[in-house]
Design a protein around this motif. Structure first.
Motif, PDB file in Angstrom:
ATOM      1  N   ALA A  92      -4.185   8.757  24.469  1.00 26.56           N
ATOM      2  CA  ALA A  92      -3.925   9.914  23.603  1.00 26.56           C
ATOM      3  C   ALA A  92      -4.883   9.931  22.411  1.00 26.56           C
ATOM      4  CB  ALA A  92      -2.478   9.900  23.121  1.00 26.56           C
ATOM      5  N   LEU A  93      -5.156   8.767  21.835  1.00 22.36           N
ATOM      6  CA  LEU A  93      -6.106   8.717  20.714  1.00 22.36           C
ATOM      7  C   LEU A  93      -7.521   9.061  21.177  1.00 22.36           C
ATOM      8  CD1 LEU A  93      -4.820   5.633  18.698  1.00 22.36           C
ATOM      9  CD2 LEU A  93      -4.559   8.064  18.166  1.00 22.36           C
ATOM     10  N   LEU A  94      -7.867   8.627  22.386  1.00 16.93           N
ATOM     11  CA  LEU A  94      -9.161   9.011  22.942  1.00 16.93           C
ATOM     12  C   LEU A  94      -9.213  10.533  23.140  1.00 16.93           C
ATOM     13  CD1 LEU A  94     -11.910   8.179  24.142  1.00 16.93           C
ATOM     14  CD2 LEU A  94     -10.738   8.016  26.354  1.00 16.93           C
ATOM     15  N   ALA A  95      -8.109  11.100  23.602  1.00 18.83           N
ATOM     16  CA  ALA A  95      -8.036  12.561  23.777  1.00 18.83           C
ATOM     17  C   ALA A  95      -8.175  13.272  22.435  1.00 18.83           C
ATOM     18  CB  ALA A  95      -6.732  12.949  24.455  1.00 18.83           C
ATOM     19  N   VAL A  96      -7.582  12.730  21.382  1.00 18.29           N
ATOM     20  CA  VAL A  96      -7.710  13.326  20.040  1.00 18.29           C
ATOM     21  C   VAL A  96      -9.163  13.303  19.594  1.00 18.29           C
ATOM     22  CG1 VAL A  96      -7.123  13.020  17.602  1.00 18.29           C
ATOM     23  CG2 VAL A  96      -5.338  12.863  19.326  1.00 18.29           C
ATOM     24  N   VAL A  97      -9.839  12.177  19.780  1.00 15.99           N
ATOM     25  CA  VAL A  97     -11.238  12.053  19.352  1.00 15.99           C
ATOM     26  C   VAL A  97     -12.121  13.025  20.140  1.00 15.99           C
ATOM     27  CG1 VAL A  97     -13.232  10.496  19.334  1.00 15.99           C
ATOM     28  CG2 VAL A  97     -11.024   9.688  18.526  1.00 15.99           C
ATOM     29  N   LEU A  98     -11.951  13.054  21.462  1.00 16.18           N
ATOM     30  CA  LEU A  98     -12.788  13.935  22.288  1.00 16.18           C
ATOM     31  C   LEU A  98     -12.498  15.416  22.022  1.00 16.18           C
ATOM     32  CD1 LEU A  98     -12.757  11.995  25.671  1.00 16.18           C
ATOM     33  CD2 LEU A  98     -14.585  12.114  23.972  1.00 16.18           C
ATOM     34  N   ALA A  99     -11.235  15.767  21.842  1.00 20.66           N
ATOM     35  CA  ALA A  99     -10.897  17.165  21.556  1.00 20.66           C
ATOM     36  C   ALA A  99     -11.442  17.587  20.197  1.00 20.66           C
ATOM     37  CB  ALA A  99      -9.383  17.367  21.611  1.00 20.66           C
ATOM     38  N   THR A 100     -11.397  16.683  19.226  1.00 21.45           N
ATOM     39  CA  THR A 100     -11.950  16.996  17.898  1.00 21.45           C
ATOM     40  C   THR A 100     -13.455  17.207  17.976  1.00 21.45           C
ATOM     41  OG1 THR A 100     -10.202  15.708  16.851  1.00 21.45           O
ATOM     42  CG2 THR A 100     -12.150  16.178  15.524  1.00 21.45           C
ATOM     43  N   ALA A 101     -14.148  16.304  18.683  1.00 23.63           N
ATOM     44  CA  ALA A 101     -15.602  16.445  18.823  1.00 23.63           C
ATOM     45  C   ALA A 101     -15.955  17.742  19.543  1.00 23.63           C
ATOM     46  CB  ALA A 101     -16.159  15.244  19.580  1.00 23.63           C
ATOM     47  N   ASN A 102     -15.198  18.080  20.565  1.00 19.64           N
ATOM     48  CA  ASN A 102     -15.462  19.304  21.309  1.00 19.64           C
ATOM     49  C   ASN A 102     -15.183  20.542  20.467  1.00 19.64           C
ATOM     50  OD1 ASN A 102     -16.225  20.816  23.468  1.00 19.64           O
ATOM     51  ND2 ASN A 102     -14.651  20.080  24.840  1.00 19.64           N
ATOM     52  N   GLY A 133     -13.318  31.771  22.346  1.00 16.11           N
ATOM     53  CA  GLY A 133     -12.049  31.581  23.049  1.00 16.11           C
ATOM     54  C   GLY A 133     -11.842  30.139  23.472  1.00 16.11           C
ATOM     55  N   ALA A 134     -12.910  29.492  23.900  1.00 14.63           N
ATOM     56  CA  ALA A 134     -12.816  28.080  24.280  1.00 14.63           C
ATOM     57  C   ALA A 134     -12.477  27.220  23.069  1.00 14.63           C
ATOM     58  CB  ALA A 134     -14.123  27.618  24.913  1.00 14.63           C
ATOM     59  N   ASN A 135     -12.989  27.586  21.901  1.00 12.11           N
ATOM     60  CA  ASN A 135     -12.651  26.828  20.687  1.00 12.11           C
ATOM     61  C   ASN A 135     -11.163  26.934  20.384  1.00 12.11           C
ATOM     62  OD1 ASN A 135     -15.269  26.025  20.305  1.00 12.11           O
ATOM     63  ND2 ASN A 135     -15.752  27.676  18.903  1.00 12.11           N
ATOM     64  N   ALA A 136     -10.575  28.092  20.608  1.00 18.29           N
ATOM     65  CA  ALA A 136      -9.134  28.242  20.387  1.00 18.29           C
ATOM     66  C   ALA A 136      -8.350  27.375  21.367  1.00 18.29           C
ATOM     67  CB  ALA A 136      -8.743  29.709  20.529  1.00 18.29           C
ATOM     68  N   ILE A 137      -8.796  27.331  22.611  1.00 17.50           N
ATOM     69  CA  ILE A 137      -8.130  26.492  23.605  1.00 17.50           C
ATOM     70  C   ILE A 137      -8.248  25.021  23.232  1.00 17.50           C
ATOM     71  CG2 ILE A 137      -8.219  25.733  26.020  1.00 17.50           C
ATOM     72  CD1 ILE A 137      -9.048  28.634  26.689  1.00 17.50           C
ATOM     73  N   PHE A 150     -17.634  25.059  17.433  1.00 19.05           N
ATOM     74  CA  PHE A 150     -17.812  25.935  16.276  1.00 19.05           C
ATOM     75  C   PHE A 150     -19.238  25.867  15.737  1.00 19.05           C
ATOM     76  CE2 PHE A 150     -13.096  25.922  15.813  1.00 19.05           C
ATOM     77  CZ  PHE A 150     -12.935  27.297  15.825  1.00 19.05           C
ATOM     78  N   VAL A 151     -19.856  24.698  15.779  1.00 19.63           N
ATOM     79  CA  VAL A 151     -21.239  24.568  15.304  1.00 19.63           C
ATOM     80  C   VAL A 151     -22.179  25.374  16.199  1.00 19.63           C
ATOM     81  CG1 VAL A 151     -23.158  22.927  15.040  1.00 19.63           C
ATOM     82  CG2 VAL A 151     -20.904  22.355  14.155  1.00 19.63           C
ATOM     83  N   VAL A 152     -22.004  25.260  17.507  1.00 21.24           N
ATOM     84  CA  VAL A 152     -22.858  26.001  18.439  1.00 21.24           C
ATOM     85  C   VAL A 152     -22.635  27.506  18.288  1.00 21.24           C
ATOM     86  CG1 VAL A 152     -23.250  26.470  20.891  1.00 21.24           C
ATOM     87  CG2 VAL A 152     -23.077  24.129  20.078  1.00 21.24           C
ATOM     88  N   THR A 153     -21.383  27.931  18.155  1.00 21.34           N
ATOM     89  CA  THR A 153     -21.092  29.357  17.979  1.00 21.34           C
ATOM     90  C   THR A 153     -21.724  29.885  16.699  1.00 21.34           C
ATOM     91  OG1 THR A 153     -19.016  29.106  19.170  1.00 21.34           O
ATOM     92  CG2 THR A 153     -19.250  31.070  17.827  1.00 21.34           C
ATOM     93  N   ASP A 154     -21.642  29.109  15.627  1.00 21.38           N
ATOM     94  CA  ASP A 154     -22.236  29.523  14.351  1.00 21.38           C
ATOM     95  C   ASP A 154     -23.747  29.660  14.483  1.00 21.38           C
ATOM     96  OD1 ASP A 154     -21.979  30.123  11.512  1.00 21.38           O
ATOM     97  OD2 ASP A 154     -23.005  28.196  11.207  1.00 21.38           O
ATOM     98  N   ARG A 155     -24.383  28.713  15.154  1.00 25.36           N
ATOM     99  CA  ARG A 155     -25.839  28.791  15.339  1.00 25.36           C
ATOM    100  C   ARG A 155     -26.223  30.003  16.183  1.00 25.36           C
ATOM    101  NH1 ARG A 155     -28.661  23.552  17.193  1.00 25.36           N
ATOM    102  NH2 ARG A 155     -30.428  24.850  16.696  1.00 25.36           N
TER     103      ARG A 155
END
Length: 116
Positions: free
Chosen positions: A63-73, A35-39, A78-83
């Motif tokens: 805004a570009l910093l927000a894009v980078v941080l949101a993408t990393a998050n 659910g957090a990934n969807a948010i 998804f990586v943590v959920t998959d593991r």
């Protein structure tokens, strides 16, 4: 809103978020992570929209910093959920080869009860 009000809201949100997340049991962690990934996907779309409409260079940089941080998050979530989901898969049995599979008696093995 002035800067002090925004900073106060941010600090309070961090404390409340930490308290809420620390109380989640481990059995609920994976569904909540999804659910957090969807948010975070929604946050990423919002950051892209703000970056696209930014007129001030300062707003564009944030805004570009927000894009980078949101993408990393988002990707990290998804990586943590998959593991975590792979932890619940049944372990694959390794096919055994050798004397036990070929029908030949193993050294030191007791004879079968039927005498063969």
């Amino acid at each position: 809103m002035d800067g002090m009000s925004l900073l106060t809201i941010t600090v309070l949100a961090v404390f409340v978020g930490f308290e809420v997340v620390s109380k989640v049991s481990s059995t609920l962690h994976t569904p909540l992570m999804s659910g957090a990934n969807a948010i975070h996907g929604i946050i990423l779309v919002g950051a892209i929209i703000v970056a696209g409409q930014a007129a001030d260079p300062w707003v564009l940089a944030v805004a570009l910093l927000a894009v980078v941080l949101a993408t990393a998050n988002l990707v990290g979530g998804f990586v943590v959920t998959d593991r975590m989901l792979h932890m619940f898969h049944a372990k694959k049995e390794i096919p055994r080869t050798g004397p036990a599979q070929s029908g030949a008696p193993q050294s030191g093995a007791a004879p079968k009860a039927d005498g063969k």
